[in-house]
Write a protein that holds these residues in place. Structure first.
Motif, PDB file in Angstrom:
ATOM      1  N   ARG A  52       0.816  -1.217   0.000  1.00 43.96           N
ATOM      2  CA  ARG A  52       0.000   0.000   0.000  1.00 43.96           C
ATOM      3  C   ARG A  52       0.852   1.270   0.000  1.00 43.96           C
ATOM      4  NH1 ARG A  52      -1.187   4.542   0.948  1.00 43.96           N
ATOM      5  NH2 ARG A  52      -3.045   5.398   1.956  1.00 43.96           N
ATOM      6  N   TRP A  53       2.036   1.196   0.612  1.00 43.85           N
ATOM      7  CA  TRP A  53       2.820   2.398   0.875  1.00 43.85           C
ATOM      8  C   TRP A  53       3.966   2.541  -0.104  1.00 43.85           C
ATOM      9  CZ3 TRP A  53       0.255   5.241   4.256  1.00 43.85           C
ATOM     10  CH2 TRP A  53      -0.644   4.582   5.097  1.00 43.85           C
ATOM     11  N   LYS A  54       4.142   3.779  -0.570  1.00 43.62           N
ATOM     12  CA  LYS A  54       5.268   4.061  -1.461  1.00 43.62           C
ATOM     13  C   LYS A  54       6.566   4.025  -0.679  1.00 43.62           C
ATOM     14  CE  LYS A  54       6.884   7.568  -4.754  1.00 43.62           C
ATOM     15  NZ  LYS A  54       6.569   8.898  -5.348  1.00 43.62           N
ATOM     16  N   ARG A  55       6.511   4.507   0.568  1.00 46.24           N
ATOM     17  CA  ARG A  55       7.710   4.524   1.412  1.00 46.24           C
ATOM     18  C   ARG A  55       7.327   4.181   2.841  1.00 46.24           C
ATOM     19  NH1 ARG A  55      11.018   9.791   1.502  1.00 46.24           N
ATOM     20  NH2 ARG A  55      12.522   8.326   2.384  1.00 46.24           N
ATOM     21  N   ILE A  56       8.163   3.400   3.499  1.00 44.82           N
ATOM     22  CA  ILE A  56       8.029   3.115   4.927  1.00 44.82           C
ATOM     23  C   ILE A  56       9.351   3.475   5.581  1.00 44.82           C
ATOM     24  CG2 ILE A  56       7.688   1.341   6.687  1.00 44.82           C
ATOM     25  CD1 ILE A  56       6.028  -0.197   4.566  1.00 44.82           C
ATOM     26  N   ILE A  57       9.304   4.324   6.578  1.00 48.88           N
ATOM     27  CA  ILE A  57      10.498   4.673   7.340  1.00 48.88           C
ATOM     28  C   ILE A  57      10.362   4.029   8.711  1.00 48.88           C
ATOM     29  CG2 ILE A  57      11.820   6.553   8.382  1.00 48.88           C
ATOM     30  CD1 ILE A  57      11.032   8.287   6.012  1.00 48.88           C
ATOM     31  N   ALA A  58      11.263   3.112   9.031  1.00 49.52           N
ATOM     32  CA  ALA A  58      11.204   2.345  10.272  1.00 49.52           C
ATOM     33  C   ALA A  58      12.362   2.762  11.175  1.00 49.52           C
ATOM     34  CB  ALA A  58      11.259   0.852   9.983  1.00 49.52           C
ATOM     35  N   VAL A  59      12.029   3.303  12.334  1.00 51.11           N
ATOM     36  CA  VAL A  59      13.025   3.876  13.234  1.00 51.11           C
ATOM     37  C   VAL A  59      13.187   2.979  14.460  1.00 51.11           C
ATOM     38  CG1 VAL A  59      13.749   5.949  14.468  1.00 51.11           C
ATOM     39  CG2 VAL A  59      12.226   6.160  12.482  1.00 51.11           C
ATOM     40  N   GLU A  60      14.419   2.640  14.788  1.00 50.55           N
ATOM     41  CA  GLU A  60      14.713   1.832  15.974  1.00 50.55           C
ATOM     42  C   GLU A  60      16.040   2.296  16.562  1.00 50.55           C
ATOM     43  OE1 GLU A  60      15.077  -0.303  19.089  1.00 50.55           O
ATOM     44  OE2 GLU A  60      13.197  -0.422  17.936  1.00 50.55           O
ATOM     45  N   ARG A  61      16.069   2.554  17.847  1.00 45.21           N
ATOM     46  CA  ARG A  61      17.277   3.127  18.445  1.00 45.21           C
ATOM     47  C   ARG A  61      18.275   2.086  18.946  1.00 45.21           C
ATOM     48  NH1 ARG A  61      15.498   5.874  24.229  1.00 45.21           N
ATOM     49  NH2 ARG A  61      14.989   3.958  25.343  1.00 45.21           N
ATOM     50  N   ASP A  62      17.838   0.823  19.101  1.00 42.92           N
ATOM     51  CA  ASP A  62      18.758  -0.216  19.570  1.00 42.92           C
ATOM     52  C   ASP A  62      19.325  -0.966  18.371  1.00 42.92           C
ATOM     53  OD1 ASP A  62      19.803  -1.987  21.872  1.00 42.92           O
ATOM     54  OD2 ASP A  62      18.847  -3.428  20.503  1.00 42.92           O
ATOM     55  N   ALA A  63      20.645  -0.983  18.255  1.00 45.98           N
ATOM     56  CA  ALA A  63      21.290  -1.550  17.072  1.00 45.98           C
ATOM     57  C   ALA A  63      21.005  -3.043  16.914  1.00 45.98           C
ATOM     58  CB  ALA A  63      22.795  -1.299  17.133  1.00 45.98           C
ATOM     59  N   SER A  64      21.037  -3.789  18.002  1.00 45.70           N
ATOM     60  CA  SER A  64      20.798  -5.230  17.903  1.00 45.70           C
ATOM     61  C   SER A  64      19.363  -5.528  17.498  1.00 45.70           C
ATOM     62  CB  SER A  64      21.113  -5.904  19.246  1.00 45.70           C
ATOM     63  OG  SER A  64      22.502  -5.823  19.541  1.00 45.70           O
ATOM     64  N   THR A  65      18.415  -4.764  18.042  1.00 41.64           N
ATOM     65  CA  THR A  65      17.012  -4.956  17.670  1.00 41.64           C
ATOM     66  C   THR A  65      16.798  -4.603  16.212  1.00 41.64           C
ATOM     67  OG1 THR A  65      16.391  -4.371  19.946  1.00 41.64           O
ATOM     68  CG2 THR A  65      14.638  -4.398  18.308  1.00 41.64           C
ATOM     69  N   LEU A 125      11.324  -0.891  -0.135  1.00 37.65           N
ATOM     70  CA  LEU A 125      10.146  -0.316   0.505  1.00 37.65           C
ATOM     71  C   LEU A 125      10.437   0.299   1.870  1.00 37.65           C
ATOM     72  CD1 LEU A 125       7.161  -2.764  -0.181  1.00 37.65           C
ATOM     73  CD2 LEU A 125       7.456  -0.425  -0.987  1.00 37.65           C
ATOM     74  N   ILE A 126      11.354  -0.317   2.618  1.00 34.00           N
ATOM     75  CA  ILE A 126      11.615   0.136   3.985  1.00 34.00           C
ATOM     76  C   ILE A 126      12.955   0.837   4.062  1.00 34.00           C
ATOM     77  CG2 ILE A 126      11.870  -0.532   6.395  1.00 34.00           C
ATOM     78  CD1 ILE A 126      10.159  -2.948   5.904  1.00 34.00           C
ATOM     79  N   THR A 127      12.947   2.050   4.583  1.00 31.58           N
ATOM     80  CA  THR A 127      14.176   2.763   4.922  1.00 31.58           C
ATOM     81  C   THR A 127      14.365   2.639   6.421  1.00 31.58           C
ATOM     82  OG1 THR A 127      13.856   4.345   3.117  1.00 31.58           O
ATOM     83  CG2 THR A 127      15.375   4.978   4.878  1.00 31.58           C
ATOM     84  N   TRP A 128      15.415   1.946   6.836  1.00 34.59           N
ATOM     85  CA  TRP A 128      15.684   1.731   8.258  1.00 34.59           C
ATOM     86  C   TRP A 128      16.493   2.900   8.807  1.00 34.59           C
ATOM     87  CZ3 TRP A 128      13.045  -2.291  10.154  1.00 34.59           C
ATOM     88  CH2 TRP A 128      12.705  -3.337   9.292  1.00 34.59           C
ATOM     89  N   VAL A 129      16.165   3.307  10.016  1.00 33.78           N
ATOM     90  CA  VAL A 129      16.863   4.422  10.654  1.00 33.78           C
ATOM     91  C   VAL A 129      17.268   4.003  12.058  1.00 33.78           C
ATOM     92  CG1 VAL A 129      16.761   6.865  11.281  1.00 33.78           C
ATOM     93  CG2 VAL A 129      15.390   6.026   9.359  1.00 33.78           C
ATOM     94  N   HIS A 130      18.561   4.115  12.348  1.00 31.08           N
ATOM     95  CA  HIS A 130      19.066   3.812  13.692  1.00 31.08           C
ATOM     96  C   HIS A 130      19.131   5.126  14.464  1.00 31.08           C
ATOM     97  CE1 HIS A 130      22.634   2.665  16.454  1.00 31.08           C
ATOM     98  NE2 HIS A 130      21.489   2.286  17.010  1.00 31.08           N
TER      99      HIS A 130
END
Length: 260
Positions: A110-123, A140-145
């Motif tokens: 459904r989504w053109k872009r998904i930005i997924a934010v997670e602050r723990d590197a191992s997770t 589809l997913i841009t991961w952000v630490h």
């Protein structure tokens, strides 16, 4: 003589997309109950409800077991969010965890872009592994630490400090938040006071999200009166209880953005 080539200068941004994070010693794929710490054995027994492909190589940190959305619930939320205004083509998952919700969102296409934010590197490493396992299109997913509140602050106030891939049109964005619940009471209180939710209470969350349509994944006993107060003057808040096998798992609030 030819002219000398001027070397390119790399631009440094306050936040950039994450690369591929390797699995660490904190990333675990338990194969038997005897390997599992006592405080997550209950969750391990429900592992196929959490990730149906668990045996294929799902990894999680021990802390991630407490916050992951059961897969059928994540899929239903993703399906319902797919019916939102089609002009909203970007989704931010501000507490990505081990990736359950981001995977469900991506698999709807459904989504053109998904930005997924997670602050723990191992997770985050677990989430990337699990998304690959579920055959999610990596584009589809841009991961952000990062801390998601820092990302949102820069997005609203200093977008030039964000890598171009992290700059988005807020008017076309929906935000999903499955925050840690923490603190005393949410398991035992008949009605849970969301001002006591830790480390981020309802006011903290809403004040950071209110310029966007946003969805909050909250304890099943959350005080509905507190959530109702978040409704904009000309609008409403939809509240849904999500159940599995006859038991409520969570309450989800669908909250329209506040008009300036």
């Amino acid at each position: 003589m030819g002219s000398a080539k001027i070397p390119e200068i790399a631009t440094s941004y306050a936040l950039e997309p994450a690369g591929i994070f390797p699995l660490t010693d904190e990333c675990k794929h338990y194969e038997g109950r005897h390997q599992v710490p006592w405080d997550i054995q209950k969750y391990f027994s429900q592992r196929y409800s959490i990730f149906s492909w668990y045996d294929e190589g799902v990894y999680m940190t021990d802390d991630a077991w407490f916050g992951v959305t059961p897969e059928p619930v994540a899929n239903q939320i993703a399906s319902e969010m797919s019916a939102t205004d089609p002009s909203r083509d970007t989704l931010i998952d501000v507490f990505a965890g081990a990736g359950g919700n981001a995977i469900a969102f991506a698999l709807t296409n459904r989504w053109k872009r998904i930005i997924a934010v997670e602050r723990d590197a191992s997770t985050l490493a677990c989430a990337q592994n699990n998304a690959e396992l579920y055959e999610v299109d990596p584009s589809l997913i841009t991961w952000v630490h990062a801390d998601s509140f820092k990302y949102l602050h820069l997005l609203h106030n200093r977008p030039e400090e964000l890598h171009p891939d992290l700059r988005i049109d807020l008017a076309k964005t929906v935000l999903f938040s499955s925050p840690p619940w923490g603190g005393p009471g949410y398991r035992t209180d008949e009605v849970f006071d969301l001002s006591n939710m830790q480390p981020y209470n309802l006011d903290k969350l809403h004040s950071s999200y209110k310029t966007m349509d946003h969805v909050l994944y909250l304890p099943r006993t959350s005080d509905i009166r507190q959530i109702a107060k978040l409704a904009p003057e000309e609008g409403k808040v939809d509240i849904v209880q999500y159940c599995m096998e006859g038991a409520s798992k969570a309450l989800v609030a669908y909250i329209p953005k506040c008009k300036a």
